[in-house]
Design a protein around this motif. Structure first.
Motif, PDB file in Angstrom:
ATOM      1  N   THR A   8       5.407  13.694  -0.578  1.00  7.38           N
ATOM      2  CA  THR A   8       6.261  12.486  -0.145  1.00  7.38           C
ATOM      3  C   THR A   8       5.060  11.334  -0.059  1.00  7.38           C
ATOM      4  O   THR A   8       3.878  11.472   0.344  1.00  7.38           O
ATOM      5  N   VAL A   9       5.559   9.930  -0.199  1.00  7.67           N
ATOM      6  CA  VAL A   9       4.833   8.900  -0.196  1.00  7.67           C
ATOM      7  C   VAL A   9       5.668   7.774   0.366  1.00  7.67           C
ATOM      8  O   VAL A   9       6.694   7.586  -0.049  1.00  7.67           O
ATOM      9  N   THR A  10       4.933   6.962   1.229  1.00  7.38           N
ATOM     10  CA  THR A  10       5.463   5.729   1.947  1.00  7.38           C
ATOM     11  C   THR A  10       4.793   4.500   1.239  1.00  7.38           C
ATOM     12  O   THR A  10       3.732   4.522   0.655  1.00  7.38           O
ATOM     13  N   LYS A  11       5.510   3.233   1.438  1.00 12.04           N
ATOM     14  CA  LYS A  11       5.087   2.054   0.606  1.00 12.04           C
ATOM     15  C   LYS A  11       5.016   0.824   1.995  1.00 12.04           C
ATOM     16  O   LYS A  11       6.185   0.897   2.601  1.00 12.04           O
ATOM     17  N   ALA A  71       0.722  -1.029   0.046  1.00  9.28           N
ATOM     18  CA  ALA A  71      -0.042   0.102  -0.018  1.00  9.28           C
ATOM     19  C   ALA A  71       1.019   1.252   0.021  1.00  9.28           C
ATOM     20  O   ALA A  71       1.712   1.210   0.882  1.00  9.28           O
ATOM     21  N   HIS A  72       0.653   2.111  -0.915  1.00  2.52           N
ATOM     22  CA  HIS A  72       1.254   3.514  -0.851  1.00  2.52           C
ATOM     23  C   HIS A  72       0.474   4.386  -0.132  1.00  2.52           C
ATOM     24  O   HIS A  72      -0.665   4.289  -0.180  1.00  2.52           O
ATOM     25  N   ARG A  73       0.985   5.015   0.749  1.00  2.00           N
ATOM     26  CA  ARG A  73       0.066   6.271   1.369  1.00  2.00           C
ATOM     27  C   ARG A  73       0.733   7.523   1.273  1.00  2.00           C
ATOM     28  O   ARG A  73       1.875   7.734   1.468  1.00  2.00           O
ATOM     29  N   ALA A  74      -0.096   8.638   0.956  1.00  2.00           N
ATOM     30  CA  ALA A  74       0.157  10.059   0.870  1.00  2.00           C
ATOM     31  C   ALA A  74      -0.778  10.930   1.314  1.00  2.00           C
ATOM     32  O   ALA A  74      -1.910  10.726   0.847  1.00  2.00           O
TER      33      ALA A  74
END
Ligand code: FAD
Length: 382
Positions: free
Chosen positions: A269-272, A182-185
């Motif tokens: 910014t995006v996290t995975k 899941a990417h979250r931003a």
């Protein structure tokens, strides 16, 4: 003189905070132990369906959440490429009338902070990582990483997917990597004004093997959020998240609708995150120990119901302790398991299949549920 048992809750995540708050409200001397050194505001959103908001009402924070959150009128599902609508699930007023509470989306950090604030702060301990429990005597003895020990009559493992308490009950076993990330931003809504596009309050963009769920996380609609589900066969970063990038997002959502492209363009910014699961556990409790939430049924987040299940568990556990009398804690724990196993396992399965609200369907079995009011099923052995 309080004759209720002392209870330790391990983990002050959303499930642990709910359990701690409800137990303290019901008069149980309850201490909550959290491994993190302090509360941290994770940059992510979360859906709170009417099933959760009814628990929040009991905790006493429903109105604050109603003010804090965004109130979508619909959950839309749309074809990721063409934008065609696949489902329109009524929420808003419809949810309040038919399911008994609002459906909101909020910033997860704001929710968590509010929930933690409802705990008795003198009985909330940070920097306390449970490393061992000894459940062989009249009290459970807990040992923490700082070398200290504490005692309690009952211990609730709300310590997440890598639960130490689950390990104690069932032995070491890593969670299953689902093959999905899941990417979250979080995106500033200000940036989106540059586009002549409609950014809906709660929409899931779908294609065959991936999706992007998008919603506001504040009532003033200043922060927009997306979370994806994208197949990625291998994961070599343990259970923690890693940084992702706009470039990676562009590649993953190539050919998707202009609205999705605009969201990617506005991403700073995006996290995975790896999506982890476990098969339904054969054991939820033993003697004075009991599990709830991701500690016993971690799931892919594709129904947006993982934390909801943890919070419902907490509510049902407290109800069962009250119903049976906490001195009969083993019966209470079995009553709790009996009343949660089927629902949690079903939600795990639908989340795994990622079919929830993809097409029009009746979501009442999830949203209308009230853990304090649902008729209780008795364990078969009784
Ligand atoms: P956690 O939230 O994991 O909390 C466990 C706590 O225990 C943590 O604070 C941890 O630090 C602490 N802990 C762990 N080990 C120890 C130890 N040994 N000693 C002391 N403390 C310890 N759910 C929804 O309902 N809606 C959504 O929209 C949603 N979106 C999601 C999106 C993504 C990408 C992901 C990954 C999940 C999502 N979920 C959602 C699921 C949800 O995050 C989890 O199901 C939920 O957080 C589980 O709550 P919990 O309290 O059981 O566990």
């Amino acid at each position: 003189m309080n004759n209720k048992p002392t209870i330790a809750v391990i983990g002050a995540g959303l499930g642990g905070a709910a359990a701690g708050a409800l137990l303290q409200k019901a008069g149980y001397p309850t201490k909550v132990y959290e491994q993190a050194p302090a509360f941290a505001r994770l940059g992510a959103g979360i859906h709170l369906g009417p099933n959760v908001m009814k628990v929040m009402r009991r905790i006493g924070i429903e109105e604050q959440l109603n003010t804090m959150g965004s109130h979508p009128d619909y959950w839309f599902s749309r074809n990721g490429m063409t934008g065609e609508y696949q489902s329109r699930i009524p929420l808003g007023e419809f949810a309040r009338e038919n399911y008994g509470a609002a459906y909101i989306t909020v910033h997860r950090g704001d929710l968590h902070e509010l929930m933690v604030s409802t705990l008795d702060q003198d009985n909330l301990y940070f920097d306390k990582r449970l490393v061992d429990v000894d459940d062989s005597g009249d009290k459970v003895v807990m040992t923490f990483a700082d070398g200290t020990t504490e005692e309690a009559d009952l211990v609730i493992g709300a310590d997440g997917v890598n639960s130490r308490l689950r390990e104690k009950l069932l032995g070491p076993e890593a969670p299953i990597y689902s093959g999905w990330v899941a990417h979250r931003a979080i995106i500033s809504a200000e940036k989106l004004k540059a586009y002549d596009l409609d950014f809906e309050a709660c929409v899931k963009w779908w294609s065959e093997d991936r999706h992007m769920m998008v919603y506001f996380v504040t009532g003033d609609e200043k922060e927009y959020y997306y979370v994806t589900g994208v197949p990625e066969p291998d994961w070599n970063h343990g259970t923690s998240f890693v940084d992702s990038s706009r470039e990676e997002m562009r590649k993953a959502f190539e050919g998707y609708h202009p609205t999705v492209q605009a969201l990617i363009d506005c991403t700073e910014t995006v996290t995975k995150w790896p999506l982890l699961e476990r098969n339904p556990l054969p054991l939820w409790h033993e003697n004075r120990l009991v599990l709830l939430g991701d500690a016993c049924h971690p799931m892919k987040p594709h129904m947006a119901q993982g934390a909801a299940m943890a919070i419902e568990d907490a509510a049902m556990l407290v109800r069962c302790l009250e119903e049976v009398g906490a001195e009969h804690y083993q019966q209470a724990f079995e009553l709790y398991r009996t009343n949660r196993f089927e629902r949690a396992s079903r939600v795990q399965q639908v989340s795994h299949d990622n079919t929830w609200l993809r097409e029009d369907e009746d979501p009442a079995w999830v949203f209308a549920y009230d853990p304090f009011e649902v008729p209780l099923k008795q364990p078969t052995s009784q």
